[in-house]
Motif scaffolding. Sequence first.
Motif, short mmCIF file in Angstrom:
data_model
loop_
_atom_site.label_atom_id
_atom_site.label_comp_id
_atom_site.label_asym_id
_atom_site.label_seq_id
_atom_site.Cartn_x
_atom_site.Cartn_y
_atom_site.Cartn_z
N SER A 15 0.97 -1.45 0.32
CA SER A 15 -0.31 -0.14 -0.32
C SER A 15 0.69 1.06 0.09
O SER A 15 1.71 1.58 0.71
CB SER A 15 -0.76 -0.08 0.80
OG SER A 15 -1.26 1.29 1.76
N PHE A 17 0.23 3.91 0.80
CA PHE A 17 -0.61 5.41 2.33
C PHE A 17 -0.36 4.54 3.06
O PHE A 17 1.04 5.45 4.28
CB PHE A 17 -1.71 4.58 2.04
CG PHE A 17 -2.99 5.62 0.72
CD1 PHE A 17 -2.79 6.78 0.70
CD2 PHE A 17 -3.50 4.30 0.20
CE1 PHE A 17 -3.07 6.95 -0.50
CE2 PHE A 17 -3.86 4.45 -0.52
CZ PHE A 17 -3.94 6.04 -1.41
N LYS A 42 -10.09 -7.64 6.95
CA LYS A 42 -9.76 -6.68 7.93
C LYS A 42 -9.93 -7.38 9.19
O LYS A 42 -10.87 -7.94 10.07
CB LYS A 42 -10.89 -5.96 7.81
CG LYS A 42 -11.12 -5.12 7.34
CD LYS A 42 -12.08 -4.19 6.61
CE LYS A 42 -12.04 -3.43 5.20
NZ LYS A 42 -10.96 -2.52 4.86
N LYS A 54 -11.75 2.25 8.21
CA LYS A 54 -11.96 0.28 8.16
C LYS A 54 -10.41 0.44 7.35
O LYS A 54 -10.63 -0.38 6.86
CB LYS A 54 -12.63 -0.33 7.79
CG LYS A 54 -13.95 -0.13 8.74
CD LYS A 54 -15.01 -1.32 8.67
CE LYS A 54 -16.93 -0.49 9.54
NZ LYS A 54 -16.92 0.79 9.44
N LYS A 55 -9.65 1.35 7.69
CA LYS A 55 -8.76 1.79 6.60
C LYS A 55 -7.29 1.60 6.79
O LYS A 55 -7.23 1.93 7.61
CB LYS A 55 -8.83 2.55 5.10
CG LYS A 55 -10.01 2.14 4.05
CD LYS A 55 -9.88 3.36 3.31
CE LYS A 55 -10.98 3.54 2.20
NZ LYS A 55 -10.52 4.79 1.33
N ILE A 56 -6.12 1.18 5.88
CA ILE A 56 -4.80 0.80 6.35
C ILE A 56 -4.58 1.68 6.02
O ILE A 56 -4.41 2.37 4.74
CB ILE A 56 -3.97 -0.40 6.13
CG1 ILE A 56 -4.14 -0.39 4.62
CG2 ILE A 56 -4.49 -1.51 6.95
CD1 ILE A 56 -3.09 -1.74 4.17
N PRO A 57 -3.45 2.72 6.35
CA PRO A 57 -2.47 2.23 7.40
C PRO A 57 -3.10 3.34 8.77
O PRO A 57 -4.06 4.63 8.33
CB PRO A 57 -1.21 3.00 7.25
CG PRO A 57 -1.32 4.41 6.74
CD PRO A 57 -2.42 3.89 5.24
N GLU A 68 -5.39 7.61 8.82
CA GLU A 68 -5.14 9.24 7.39
C GLU A 68 -3.16 9.18 7.10
O GLU A 68 -3.21 9.82 8.46
CB GLU A 68 -5.98 9.79 7.59
CG GLU A 68 -7.50 9.36 7.39
CD GLU A 68 -7.75 9.39 5.98
OE1 GLU A 68 -7.20 9.34 5.00
OE2 GLU A 68 -8.51 8.48 5.73
N SER A 69 -3.11 8.68 6.40
CA SER A 69 -1.68 8.95 6.05
C SER A 69 -1.17 10.08 6.52
O SER A 69 -0.01 10.18 6.73
CB SER A 69 -1.38 8.53 5.50
OG SER A 69 -1.72 8.37 3.76
N LEU A 70 -1.56 10.95 5.33
CA LEU A 70 -1.24 12.29 5.57
C LEU A 70 -1.89 12.67 6.86
O LEU A 70 -0.37 13.61 6.86
CB LEU A 70 -2.17 13.09 4.56
CG LEU A 70 -1.79 12.99 3.30
CD1 LEU A 70 -3.34 14.02 2.45
CD2 LEU A 70 -0.79 12.06 2.27
N1 LIG Z 1 -6.71 7.94 2.52
C1 LIG Z 1 -6.45 7.33 2.76
C2 LIG Z 1 -6.47 6.13 2.23
C3 LIG Z 1 -6.60 4.88 2.45
C4 LIG Z 1 -6.36 3.62 1.65
O1 LIG Z 1 -6.68 3.74 0.89
N2 LIG Z 1 -6.52 2.14 2.61
C5 LIG Z 1 -6.65 0.83 1.46
C6 LIG Z 1 -5.48 0.38 1.51
S1 LIG Z 1 -4.21 0.82 -0.05
C7 LIG Z 1 -7.15 0.84 2.19
O2 LIG Z 1 -7.57 0.29 3.42
N3 LIG Z 1 -8.67 -0.58 1.34
C8 LIG Z 1 -8.96 -1.01 2.23
C9 LIG Z 1 -10.65 -0.57 2.07
O3 LIG Z 1 -10.94 0.36 1.13
O4 LIG Z 1 -11.86 -1.15 2.89
C10 LIG Z 1 -5.40 7.08 3.57
O5 LIG Z 1 -4.77 8.35 3.05
O6 LIG Z 1 -4.36 6.92 4.99
#
Ligand SMILES: N[C@@H](CCC(=O)N[C@@H](CS)C(=O)NCC(=O)O)C(=O)O
Length: 230
Positions: A15, A17, A42, A54-57, A68-70
């Motif tokens: 990823s 991010f 997940k 519910k997203k990484i990181p 949120e990576s930023l």
């Molecule tokens: N805006 C978020 C984007 C993070 C993102 O899109 N992560 C993806 C992996 S590359 C993810 O967890 N996807 C799982 C999902 O959408 O359910 C960030 O900057 O952290």
Amino acid sequence: MSEAEAVRVIGLWASPFVIRVLIALKLKGVKYELVEEVVGKKSELLLRSNPVHKKIPVLLHHGKPISESLIIVQYIDEVWSSDAPAFLHADPYTRAVQRFWAQYVDDKIAPAFLVLRGLTNGDKDEAAAQVSTALEHLEEAFVKCSQGKHYFGGDRIGFLDLVFGSHLGWFRAVEKISGIKLLEEEKYPEITAWADRFCTHHAVKDVMPETDKLVEFSTNSALKAKPTTN
Ligand SMILES: N[C@@H](CCC(=O)N[C@@H](CS)C(=O)NCC(=O)O)C(=O)O
């Protein structure tokens, strides 16, 4: 280091991010543990730590989650401010410009790559055109931001380098998958030279995935996602 003090990153090696967070930690000399998610599932830890998106990181610092990576990269910059030079410039205007381009990169490049990888619906030519427009803007932005130095951040990797640079592994992989050349040296000489510098930096080279590994990862993800368009 006790569990509570440890720095952990919930993520996945592929990823972009996640990659920017790992590079940021390496630049600050912070030891971390990457807690890898399984694609398509997940974990309880992820759902508990980032219940909104519910997203990484997710960065776990003293057990407290930051999403949120930023935001994570800026958090790292603030917490470990004395361990290495700042990612964000001291001047507020320069900071605003770098944040503008960082947001632009994530808004334009990441979604276009998903289309070009066949993971989301959309026109592949339009997606490639979106990436080209972004690269044209970023070529110009590089000249202005770097002021003749090696990085968007000047002499060293800064906020925008981290954000844009974390997508570089996927440029080569997406070119292979889609058959469309995106990062052309003749069109974007500054960005191409910067990309080579960034990817060979000591804090980057070990976490930037190889093109073929990303292609294989993408093929497996596409099979799992079973897209309805080609
Ligand atoms: N805006 C978020 C984007 C993070 C993102 O899109 N992560 C993806 C992996 S590359 C993810 O967890 N996807 C799982 C999902 O959408 O359910 C960030 O900057 O952290």
